[in-house]
Design a protein around this motif. Structure first.
Motif, short mmCIF file in Angstrom:
data_model
loop_
_atom_site.label_atom_id
_atom_site.label_comp_id
_atom_site.label_asym_id
_atom_site.label_seq_id
_atom_site.Cartn_x
_atom_site.Cartn_y
_atom_site.Cartn_z
N PHE A 248 5.35 -5.65 -3.26
CA PHE A 248 5.39 -4.22 -3.46
C PHE A 248 4.35 -3.80 -4.45
O PHE A 248 3.64 -2.83 -4.28
CB PHE A 248 6.77 -3.83 -3.95
CG PHE A 248 6.94 -2.35 -3.93
CD1 PHE A 248 7.18 -1.71 -2.75
CD2 PHE A 248 6.78 -1.62 -5.08
CE1 PHE A 248 7.32 -0.34 -2.75
CE2 PHE A 248 6.93 -0.26 -5.07
CZ PHE A 248 7.20 0.39 -3.91
N GLN A 252 0.81 -1.30 -3.88
CA GLN A 252 0.16 -0.17 -4.54
C GLN A 252 -0.71 -0.67 -5.66
O GLN A 252 -0.52 -0.33 -6.80
CB GLN A 252 1.18 0.80 -5.12
CG GLN A 252 1.93 1.51 -4.01
CD GLN A 252 3.34 1.05 -4.01
OE1 GLN A 252 3.76 0.41 -4.95
NE2 GLN A 252 4.07 1.39 -2.97
N PRO A 261 5.76 2.51 -8.38
CA PRO A 261 6.84 2.72 -7.43
C PRO A 261 7.76 1.54 -7.40
O PRO A 261 8.91 1.63 -7.05
CB PRO A 261 6.14 2.89 -6.10
CG PRO A 261 4.69 2.72 -6.37
CD PRO A 261 4.48 2.44 -7.81
N TRP A 324 6.86 -4.99 1.10
CA TRP A 324 7.83 -4.31 1.94
C TRP A 324 8.07 -5.02 3.25
O TRP A 324 8.73 -4.52 4.13
CB TRP A 324 7.37 -2.88 2.24
CG TRP A 324 7.45 -2.02 1.05
CD1 TRP A 324 6.41 -1.57 0.28
CD2 TRP A 324 8.63 -1.49 0.45
NE1 TRP A 324 6.88 -0.80 -0.74
CE2 TRP A 324 8.23 -0.73 -0.66
CE3 TRP A 324 10.00 -1.57 0.74
CZ2 TRP A 324 9.13 -0.06 -1.48
CZ3 TRP A 324 10.90 -0.90 -0.06
CH2 TRP A 324 10.46 -0.16 -1.15
N TYR A 402 14.56 -0.57 -6.56
CA TYR A 402 13.16 -0.24 -6.34
C TYR A 402 13.02 1.22 -5.98
O TYR A 402 13.79 1.75 -5.21
CB TYR A 402 12.60 -1.09 -5.21
CG TYR A 402 12.52 -2.53 -5.61
CD1 TYR A 402 13.60 -3.37 -5.42
CD2 TYR A 402 11.37 -3.03 -6.21
CE1 TYR A 402 13.53 -4.69 -5.81
CE2 TYR A 402 11.30 -4.35 -6.60
CZ TYR A 402 12.37 -5.17 -6.40
OH TYR A 402 12.31 -6.47 -6.77
N ASP A 403 12.00 1.78 -6.48
CA ASP A 403 11.78 3.18 -6.14
C ASP A 403 11.35 3.32 -4.70
O ASP A 403 10.71 2.45 -4.15
CB ASP A 403 10.67 3.76 -7.03
CG ASP A 403 11.27 4.32 -8.30
OD1 ASP A 403 10.55 4.49 -9.27
OD2 ASP A 403 12.50 4.58 -8.29
N PRO A 405 9.07 4.59 -1.88
CA PRO A 405 7.67 5.00 -1.82
C PRO A 405 7.55 6.42 -1.30
O PRO A 405 8.48 6.95 -0.70
CB PRO A 405 7.09 3.99 -0.82
CG PRO A 405 8.24 3.59 0.02
CD PRO A 405 9.45 3.65 -0.85
N GLU A 406 6.41 6.96 -1.54
CA GLU A 406 6.19 8.30 -1.03
C GLU A 406 5.90 8.27 0.46
O GLU A 406 6.25 9.18 1.19
CB GLU A 406 5.00 8.94 -1.76
CG GLU A 406 5.33 9.32 -3.18
CD GLU A 406 6.37 10.41 -3.24
OE1 GLU A 406 6.34 11.30 -2.38
OE2 GLU A 406 7.24 10.36 -4.12
N PRO A 409 5.69 2.31 3.89
CA PRO A 409 4.77 1.18 3.76
C PRO A 409 4.35 0.67 5.14
O PRO A 409 5.07 0.81 6.11
CB PRO A 409 5.61 0.12 3.04
CG PRO A 409 6.74 0.85 2.44
CD PRO A 409 6.98 2.06 3.28
#
Lengths: 814, 139
Positions: A248, A252, A261, A324, A402-403, A405-406, A409
């Motif tokens: 992860f 990013q 993230p 991911w 875990y945050d 993602p925007e 992935p």
């Protein structure tokens, strides 16, 4: 205190620090001990520190609550940036670097030695170094050890690490990813050993600018985090299959500064315990296992950037590509869960069912909503297997801290099928062909007699009538084309934006899909079947749609199941091909069964080749109404058949028979559907080649008949029958009707393959067969284009009828 | 200066408000609120006409001294209102239409989300991003 808005990175970082300082886990920190150390580590003058403390309200309260602590940290950052300390600056200062806390070397070393019995420089000692309870700070500080530990993959070290951690009263906090980051941060800052020094050097050399700080930070945090889970976290089996989370951070790499993230909000306390409420234990453990493993990798990866032991780290991380990525175990688990909701793996899970399912995970609705937005790739309100796995994966990640993602992935993206590849037609079910068709070749509006050369390019033109705006939901496996279609459909309503052929297509997509699908089939095959397939498609758009729908997993709304007005009967093309006569005969036989009135139809799709060409011995003729029916049923089968069919000419008879068998099967499946639906008239009308122009003549004549027909049970499309021709007729009862046709076709086709087989005249025979095939090809192509046109006409008719219907229907107001 | 707002029937309370820049927001809110009347007026004027895409876009509702208000209504009577600065002469009708279309598309996406209850305020990040990017384009 005014409200404080923190960026994600800040949030995490502060949470880490707070946890770090929150030794008693009382959610408030006394203004001494760690806090003071922390502030001292910030290297700010004392009066500034006092000012900060005052500003944040700690002096007022006497302790640092979480908010005060955060405010204080932010003020530290402000101060470190050289900005005046103001309360307003809390929120207005953007892009503030994270507060930096540096501990002097001496301090670190003293702490280290105090903490660790073993030689600090000894990597092994690091494991032992893992901060024992008092050493929270040291742990973090010491940390180079962290680096060392991280670099080391030895489980022993990890075990030690975790043991210590376990003993550490802060263990709970340590498990939190943020803690790891925190400790890492500290450790990086500190130089307590040679290794640490190195690392620190890296740290120091790393851009002091705040944005750059984050990256080093995150890797550290990752590493530490890795350590936690992978090492001795007793709760987490190390069996982690894959770099579930690890990558992860890699995912990013560049954006580490902008956000981490990876770091889930610290807010969710360790959910590490099972997600049991949501899932069974096994998956959880598997997930958790993965988590540690992945985390490890991630941190290692990250540290590469900043740590000296890049090599080691690289090695560690090399095995993991993607944070991911879904491991096999996970995937299997997801699939099983999918099955509990929707037994058909190619089917869809409706939104409501998915909502229930994911609500069980006890994530906040907002997050679930976001997960849905990420995972519902084609925005249809339902989840395919891939989408479901992605969503599940995200939920798991979220639950483990875990945050989200925007953006989705890469590894979670549903597999896109490249429908552009026509070769897939044969392999795929109708849906694939269907979906690809729009992209491939919109039904060509070729004039009545398109030459073969023109046919193909025309097919690729988007010539559909843009007035037709049917948001036909073609729910199918997400594909690039599908996505394009989705987009196109959306923009299609805007007639003002015919910026590209694609845009022009959207309104036509629904129709085009059908038509192009047939086109696609045709194009995919140089065999006569392509002809029939386009025939069948053209003749019965709805049927086609329904057929395709059948093949597709689910369509939200099948494209217009209502049978459209039967396509105008195709003018009976008088095919000049002599060879087709046989076909005509054979086909004409079948009609008797199929349509009473349709018989008048000229051979179904006039072979594409101009009448003048006539060379092709194609079944174009044969396709009278009956042929159509056969065609229609064949059409779905066309896709799979076509490749075979294409090969057919080169295959031995037995190979051919194999193909025919396929056809039979398909025919069986489709014939029932097709029989009921297709008006043979339309089929035949479609078949009538517009190219010939005769089709049009006949079409009007036939339309009435076809209209009257309604749902004339049609025998299996002649196309399949034609294929059968190749082989004996192993047909099923429906096929029997077509045997004759088949026979004719077979005769025609068989002649081709037979020739090559003759030993003595191989070359000649091959050439002859090639020639024949080419003719067939031409004929089929022309037929195809004609059928396409007919199809378009039919669709237009249908649309007009629908409009009329709409007008007549009483309004239902919103 | 741009403000977009989505209001849902029947009470016409706003589901989503976003404006750039952020000051004077109250004035925009008021403007939008008053423009809702105009929207309703236009909808009722359409009467029994078939609702088609063109009619979804209501066009310029009314211009004021500083800004223009554009309206758009979906088939489910969800109203989109956009307030743009009059000084933005570069904004053509087509662009407004396309913006509304994008809004509508994104709104449909939100609707597809089973976790979204119609009538809730819109918190979707994707929607926010889309609106932000759209507004950035204009300003």
């Amino acid at each position: 205190m005014e409200g404080l808005t923190l960026s994600e990175a800040e949030q995490r970082y502060y949470c880490d620090l707070f946890s770090y300082c929150d030794t008693e886990s009382t959610k408030k920190v006394a203004s001494n001990g760690r806090v003071l150390e922390l502030f001292r580590a910030a290297q700010l003058p004392n009066d500034v520190v006092m000012q900060i403390m005052e500003l944040c309200g700690a002096t007022r309260l006497g302790y640092f609550g979480r908010s005060q602590f955060y405010i204080a940290l932010k003020l530290v950052a402000v101060a470190q940036s050289g900005l005046p300390l103001r309360v307003e600056s809390l929120n207005t200062v953007k892009d503030l670097p994270l507060p930096r806390f540096v501990v002097s070397k001496n301090e670190q070393e003293s702490r280290h030695t105090a903490l660790y019995s073993s030689d600090a420089d000894n990597p092994a000692s690091y494991s032992g170094v893992i901060p024992p309870p008092p050493g929270r700070i040291q742990v973090k500080k010491g940390s180079v050890s962290h680096d060392a530990v991280q670099q080391r993959t030895s489980t022993d070290q990890q075990a030690v690490w975790y043991q210590d951690l376990d003993h550490n009263t802060l263990r709970a906090t340590l498990r939190i990813p943020c803690l790891a980051s925190l400790s890492l941060e500290f450790s990086f800052r500190r130089l307590s050993s040679g290794l640490r020094c190195e690392i620190q050097e890296k740290e120091s050399t790393s851009p002091v600018v705040s944005p750059q700080q984050s990256p080093p930070t995150s890797p550290h945090t990752w590493r530490k985090h890795n350590r936690h889970p992978s090492g001795g976290n007793n709760e987490r089996p190390l069996a982690g299959p894959g770099p579930f989370w690890a990558p992860f951070s890699e995912a990013q790499p560049g954006s580490s500064t902008s956000s981490d993230p990876i770091w889930s909000g610290h807010s969710p306390p360790p959910h590490q315990e099972n997600w049991v409420s949501f899932a069974d234990t096994p998956p959880t453990s598997a997930l958790l296992a993965m988590h540690p493993a992945s985390v490890q990798d991630q941190t290692t990866v990250r540290t590469v950037a900043s740590a000296t032991t890049t090599n080691e780290i690289r090695r560690q991380s090399s095995s993991y590509d993607d944070p991911w990525k879904i491991t096999d175990e996970q995937r299997q688990y997801y699939v099983n869960q999918f099955k509990t909701i929707q037994p058909d793996l190619n089917g869809f899970i409706p939104g409501s069912a998915a909502k229930e399912f994911f609500t069980k995970s006890k994530l906040p609705i907002l997050e679930l909503s976001h997960i849905w937005e990420l995972s519902d790739f084609d925005k249809d309100g339902a989840l395919t297997l891939d989408e479901f796995c992605a969503a599940f994966h995200l939920v798991v990640a979220r639950k483990n801290g875990y945050d989200l993602p925007e953006k989705l992935p890469e590894s979670l993206m549903p597999k896109l099928i490249d429908l552009e590849d026509s070769t897939e037609v044969g392999e795929q079910t109708g849906e694939v062909g269907y979906s690809s068709s729009p992209a491939e070749a919109p039904p060509s509006k070729s004039p009545s007699m398109p030459s073969l050369n023109q046919t193909w390019p025309e097919l690729n033109q988007s010539s559909e009538d843009t007035a037709i705006v049917h948001p036909v939901p073609i729910r199918m496996t997400p594909s690039k084309i599908h996505m394009q279609e989705m987009e196109l459909k959306r923009t299609g309503s805007d007639h003002a934006n015919p910026t590209s052929p694609l845009l022009v297509k959207p309104p036509d997509l629904p129709e085009e899909n059908k038509m192009s699908s047939s086109v696609k089939f045709t194009s995919g095959n140089t065999v006569t079947d392509g002809y029939s397939s386009s025939d069948s498609y053209a003749s019965d758009p709805e049927q086609i749609g329904s057929t395709v729908t059948r093949q597709r997993s689910h369509s939200g709304t099948s494209p217009d199941n209502a049978a459209p007005p039967p396509p105008p009967p195709r003018p009976h093309p008088s095919h000049s091909r002599s060879s087709s006569l046989d076909m005509n005969r054979s086909f004409s036989v079948t009609p008797g069964q199929q349509q009473a009135g349709v018989v008048a139809y000229p051979p179904a799709v006039p072979p594409r080749p101009q009448p003048s060409q006539g060379a092709g011995p194609h079944v174009h003729r044969p396709v009278d109404a009956e042929g159509l029916i056969a065609h229609t049923s064949t059409s779905p089968q066309q896709i799979p058949e076509q490749p075979n069919f294409a090969d057919f000419s080169q295959f031995e008879a037995f190979a051919v028979s194999g193909v025919n068998k396929e056809e039979e099967d398909e025919i069986e499946t489709h014939s029932e559907v097709l029989q009921v639906e297709k008006p043979s008239d339309s089929a035949s009308s479609h078949r009538g080649a517009k190219a010939d122009g005769r089709v049009e003549d006949k079409a009007p004549a036939n339309v009435p008949t076809s209209a009257g027909k309604g749902t004339t049970p049609l025998a299996p499309p002649p196309k399949p029958v034609r294929r059968r021709l190749k082989s004996e007729d192993e047909l099923r009862p429906e096929a029997e009707e077509h045997t004759q046709k088949t026979g004719v076709i077979a005769a025609v086709l068989a002649s081709q393959p037979s020739i090559p087989r003759s030993v003595g005249k191989d070359k000649k025979a091959i050439q002859a067969s090639i020639r024949r095939n080419k003719e067939t090809n031409t004929v089929l192509a022309r037929l195809n284009s004609e059928l396409q046109q007919q199809l378009k006409d039919v669709l237009e008719e249908r649309i007009s009828l629908e409009v009329q219907l709409e007008q007549l229907r009483p309004f239902s107001h919103l | 200066v741009l403000l977009s707002i989505i209001c849902s029937p029947p009470q016409n309370y706003p589901l989503y408000i976003r404006s750039i820049p952020t000051e004077n927001e109250l004035k925009f809110h008021y403007t939008v609120h008053t423009s809702l009347d105009v929207v309703d007026e236009k909808i009722s004027a359409m009467g029994k006409a078939l609702v088609d895409q063109r009619e979804l876009y209501l066009g310029l509702l009314y211009p004021t001294e500083d800004y223009k208000v554009y309206g758009y209504v979906t088939n489910s009577k969800v109203k989109f209102v956009m307030v743009v600065d009059s000084s933005n002469t570069a904004l053509r009708d087509n662009e407004i239409r396309s913006m509304f279309r994008k809004l509508h598309n994104s709104y449909t996406d939100i609707m597809c989300n089973p976790f979204y209850n119609p009538g809730d305020r819109i918190h979707s990040r994707a929607f926010d991003n889309m609106v932000n990017s759209m507004m950035m384009q204009v300003c």
